[in-house]
Design a protein around this motif. Sequence first.
Motif, PDB file in Angstrom:
ATOM      1  N   LYS A  76      40.194  -2.693  -1.034  1.00  0.00           N
ATOM      2  CA  LYS A  76      39.459  -1.732  -1.853  1.00  0.00           C
ATOM      3  C   LYS A  76      38.450  -0.953  -1.006  1.00  0.00           C
ATOM      4  CE  LYS A  76      36.414  -1.240  -5.773  1.00  0.00           C
ATOM      5  NZ  LYS A  76      35.594  -1.892  -6.767  1.00  0.00           N
ATOM      6  N   SER A  77      37.774  -1.643  -0.106  1.00  0.00           N
ATOM      7  CA  SER A  77      36.809  -0.983   0.773  1.00  0.00           C
ATOM      8  C   SER A  77      37.496   0.044   1.662  1.00  0.00           C
ATOM      9  CB  SER A  77      36.097  -2.034   1.624  1.00  0.00           C
ATOM     10  OG  SER A  77      35.206  -1.431   2.508  1.00  0.00           O
ATOM     11  N   LEU A  78      38.651  -0.321   2.213  1.00  0.00           N
ATOM     12  CA  LEU A  78      39.404   0.609   3.053  1.00  0.00           C
ATOM     13  C   LEU A  78      39.860   1.827   2.252  1.00  0.00           C
ATOM     14  CD1 LEU A  78      40.835   1.263   5.752  1.00  0.00           C
ATOM     15  CD2 LEU A  78      42.805   0.017   4.836  1.00  0.00           C
ATOM     16  N   LEU A  79      40.383   1.604   1.051  1.00  0.00           N
ATOM     17  CA  LEU A  79      40.836   2.717   0.210  1.00  0.00           C
ATOM     18  C   LEU A  79      39.664   3.604  -0.211  1.00  0.00           C
ATOM     19  CD1 LEU A  79      43.514   0.930  -1.994  1.00  0.00           C
ATOM     20  CD2 LEU A  79      43.897   2.508  -0.086  1.00  0.00           C
ATOM     21  N   ASN A  80      38.520   2.995  -0.547  1.00  0.00           N
ATOM     22  CA  ASN A  80      37.337   3.785  -0.900  1.00  0.00           C
ATOM     23  C   ASN A  80      36.913   4.681   0.256  1.00  0.00           C
ATOM     24  OD1 ASN A  80      37.073   2.868  -3.511  1.00  0.00           O
ATOM     25  ND2 ASN A  80      35.612   1.274  -2.988  1.00  0.00           N
ATOM     26  N   TRP A  81      36.973   4.154   1.469  1.00  0.00           N
ATOM     27  CA  TRP A  81      36.620   4.946   2.644  1.00  0.00           C
ATOM     28  C   TRP A  81      37.565   6.143   2.762  1.00  0.00           C
ATOM     29  CZ3 TRP A  81      39.591   5.923   7.018  1.00  0.00           C
ATOM     30  CH2 TRP A  81      38.927   6.572   8.050  1.00  0.00           C
ATOM     31  N   GLY A  82      38.868   5.886   2.642  1.00  0.00           N
ATOM     32  CA  GLY A  82      39.846   6.964   2.765  1.00  0.00           C
ATOM     33  C   GLY A  82      39.683   8.023   1.685  1.00  0.00           C
ATOM     34  N   VAL A  83      39.493   7.582   0.457  1.00  0.00           N
ATOM     35  CA  VAL A  83      39.314   8.531  -0.645  1.00  0.00           C
ATOM     36  C   VAL A  83      38.022   9.325  -0.455  1.00  0.00           C
ATOM     37  CG1 VAL A  83      38.893   8.698  -3.129  1.00  0.00           C
ATOM     38  CG2 VAL A  83      40.720   7.243  -2.277  1.00  0.00           C
ATOM     39  N   SER A  84      36.990   8.694   0.058  1.00  0.00           N
ATOM     40  CA  SER A  84      35.731   9.403   0.309  1.00  0.00           C
ATOM     41  C   SER A  84      35.907  10.513   1.330  1.00  0.00           C
ATOM     42  CB  SER A  84      34.650   8.426   0.796  1.00  0.00           C
ATOM     43  OG  SER A  84      34.336   7.499  -0.185  1.00  0.00           O
ATOM     44  N   ILE A  85      36.663  10.218   2.382  1.00  0.00           N
ATOM     45  CA  ILE A  85      36.930  11.244   3.400  1.00  0.00           C
ATOM     46  C   ILE A  85      37.724  12.403   2.786  1.00  0.00           C
ATOM     47  CG2 ILE A  85      38.174  11.736   5.558  1.00  0.00           C
ATOM     48  CD1 ILE A  85      35.628  10.116   5.985  1.00  0.00           C
ATOM     49  N   LEU A  86      38.771  12.085   2.034  1.00  0.00           N
ATOM     50  CA  LEU A  86      39.579  13.142   1.408  1.00  0.00           C
ATOM     51  C   LEU A  86      38.762  13.958   0.406  1.00  0.00           C
ATOM     52  CD1 LEU A  86      42.952  11.234   0.843  1.00  0.00           C
ATOM     53  CD2 LEU A  86      42.435  12.988   2.563  1.00  0.00           C
ATOM     54  N   ALA A  87      37.927  13.291  -0.383  1.00  0.00           N
ATOM     55  CA  ALA A  87      37.091  14.003  -1.359  1.00  0.00           C
ATOM     56  C   ALA A  87      36.089  14.914  -0.656  1.00  0.00           C
ATOM     57  CB  ALA A  87      36.371  13.009  -2.258  1.00  0.00           C
ATOM     58  N   THR A  88      35.546  14.450   0.461  1.00  0.00           N
ATOM     59  CA  THR A  88      34.617  15.285   1.223  1.00  0.00           C
ATOM     60  C   THR A  88      35.323  16.538   1.749  1.00  0.00           C
ATOM     61  OG1 THR A  88      33.320  13.355   1.861  1.00  0.00           O
ATOM     62  CG2 THR A  88      33.059  15.331   3.213  1.00  0.00           C
ATOM     63  N   LEU A  89      36.527  16.360   2.266  1.00  0.00           N
ATOM     64  CA  LEU A  89      37.287  17.517   2.768  1.00  0.00           C
ATOM     65  C   LEU A  89      37.641  18.477   1.640  1.00  0.00           C
ATOM     66  CD1 LEU A  89      39.655  15.683   5.287  1.00  0.00           C
ATOM     67  CD2 LEU A  89      37.673  17.122   5.830  1.00  0.00           C
ATOM     68  N   ALA A  90      38.055  17.936   0.491  1.00  0.00           N
ATOM     69  CA  ALA A  90      38.397  18.789  -0.648  1.00  0.00           C
ATOM     70  C   ALA A  90      37.162  19.529  -1.158  1.00  0.00           C
ATOM     71  CB  ALA A  90      39.014  17.955  -1.762  1.00  0.00           C
ATOM     72  N   SER A  91      36.036  18.841  -1.225  1.00  0.00           N
ATOM     73  CA  SER A  91      34.798  19.482  -1.679  1.00  0.00           C
ATOM     74  C   SER A  91      34.363  20.575  -0.720  1.00  0.00           C
ATOM     75  CB  SER A  91      33.681  18.449  -1.811  1.00  0.00           C
ATOM     76  OG  SER A  91      33.997  17.499  -2.787  1.00  0.00           O
ATOM     77  N   THR A  92      34.487  20.307   0.556  1.00  0.00           N
ATOM     78  CA  THR A  92      34.125  21.311   1.562  1.00  0.00           C
ATOM     79  C   THR A  92      34.997  22.558   1.412  1.00  0.00           C
ATOM     80  OG1 THR A  92      33.414  19.587   3.089  1.00  0.00           O
ATOM     81  CG2 THR A  92      33.902  21.736   4.039  1.00  0.00           C
ATOM     82  N   ALA A  93      36.283  22.351   1.230  1.00  0.00           N
ATOM     83  CA  ALA A  93      37.195  23.487   1.049  1.00  0.00           C
ATOM     84  C   ALA A  93      36.850  24.265  -0.218  1.00  0.00           C
ATOM     85  CB  ALA A  93      38.645  23.004   0.997  1.00  0.00           C
ATOM     86  N   LEU A  94      36.542  23.560  -1.293  1.00  0.00           N
ATOM     87  CA  LEU A  94      36.175  24.217  -2.549  1.00  0.00           C
ATOM     88  C   LEU A  94      34.899  25.033  -2.383  1.00  0.00           C
ATOM     89  CD1 LEU A  94      36.598  24.658  -5.604  1.00  0.00           C
ATOM     90  CD2 LEU A  94      35.281  22.558  -5.969  1.00  0.00           C
ATOM     91  N   ILE A  95      33.897  24.444  -1.741  1.00  0.00           N
ATOM     92  CA  ILE A  95      32.626  25.155  -1.551  1.00  0.00           C
ATOM     93  C   ILE A  95      32.827  26.390  -0.680  1.00  0.00           C
ATOM     94  CG2 ILE A  95      30.360  24.982  -0.420  1.00  0.00           C
ATOM     95  CD1 ILE A  95      30.286  22.067  -1.523  1.00  0.00           C
ATOM     96  N   HIS A  96      33.601  26.261   0.395  1.00  0.00           N
ATOM     97  CA  HIS A  96      33.860  27.423   1.257  1.00  0.00           C
ATOM     98  C   HIS A  96      34.603  28.520   0.502  1.00  0.00           C
ATOM     99  CE1 HIS A  96      32.135  26.028   4.934  1.00  0.00           C
ATOM    100  NE2 HIS A  96      32.879  24.931   4.956  1.00  0.00           N
ATOM    101  N   SER A  97      35.558  28.147  -0.321  1.00  0.00           N
ATOM    102  CA  SER A  97      36.297  29.172  -1.065  1.00  0.00           C
ATOM    103  C   SER A  97      35.408  29.834  -2.115  1.00  0.00           C
ATOM    104  CB  SER A  97      37.544  28.575  -1.720  1.00  0.00           C
ATOM    105  OG  SER A  97      37.193  27.641  -2.699  1.00  0.00           O
ATOM    106  N   LEU A  98      34.489  29.093  -2.701  1.00  0.00           N
ATOM    107  CA  LEU A  98      33.577  29.693  -3.675  1.00  0.00           C
ATOM    108  C   LEU A  98      32.515  30.561  -3.008  1.00  0.00           C
ATOM    109  CD1 LEU A  98      33.112  26.741  -6.191  1.00  0.00           C
ATOM    110  CD2 LEU A  98      34.381  28.857  -6.551  1.00  0.00           C
ATOM    111  N   GLU A  99      32.105  30.189  -1.802  1.00  0.00           N
ATOM    112  CA  GLU A  99      31.128  31.003  -1.072  1.00  0.00           C
ATOM    113  C   GLU A  99      31.688  32.382  -0.753  1.00  0.00           C
ATOM    114  OE1 GLU A  99      28.246  27.985   1.419  1.00  0.00           O
ATOM    115  OE2 GLU A  99      30.176  28.503   2.283  1.00  0.00           O
ATOM    116  N   VAL A 100      32.973  32.455  -0.537  1.00  0.00           N
ATOM    117  CA  VAL A 100      33.614  33.744  -0.253  1.00  0.00           C
ATOM    118  C   VAL A 100      33.498  34.655  -1.467  1.00  0.00           C
ATOM    119  CG1 VAL A 100      35.838  34.844   0.217  1.00  0.00           C
ATOM    120  CG2 VAL A 100      35.182  32.786   1.461  1.00  0.00           C
TER     121      VAL A 100
END
Length: 134
Positions: A76-100
């Motif tokens: 569970k700890s390993l999966l939480n880490w992986g999902v956190s990384i993916l969520a951070t990347l998705a959030s970053t992409a969303l924020i960059h697209s909205l900033e445009v």
Amino acid sequence: RLSQKIGWVRVTAVGFGLVALTAGLWFVINEGNMAVLFPIAAMLTVMPHTVFDVGFLQMDIAAVPQTERSIYFSVKSLLNWGVSILATLASTALIHSLEVISASALKYVFLVGAAGMVLCVLVTLLSEKRLKTA
């Protein structure tokens, strides 16, 4: 005490609901109401996380046999880490697209978060019903 009355699953669902409410509150904050709503939103932001910490732990302990807990919590700890990384990347992409689009469009991130939390409430409550009927 609330968990003794309604159970950890429902308390956790309430936590998701609080996050959705808080995200909605962050969405409506503007220069005119910031003096009143900002302190309320800031306080409400931290409250659900204590619910999640204890609630998820209690549900995990109740759902996983004692002999399998060590491996379960490791995976569970390993999966939480992986999902956190993916969520951070998705959030970053969303924020960059909205900033445009425009800087004011960034507040729509909170609506996306609120919708995600409402979905979590529904999934949590539906899984509780499924566990009761199993």
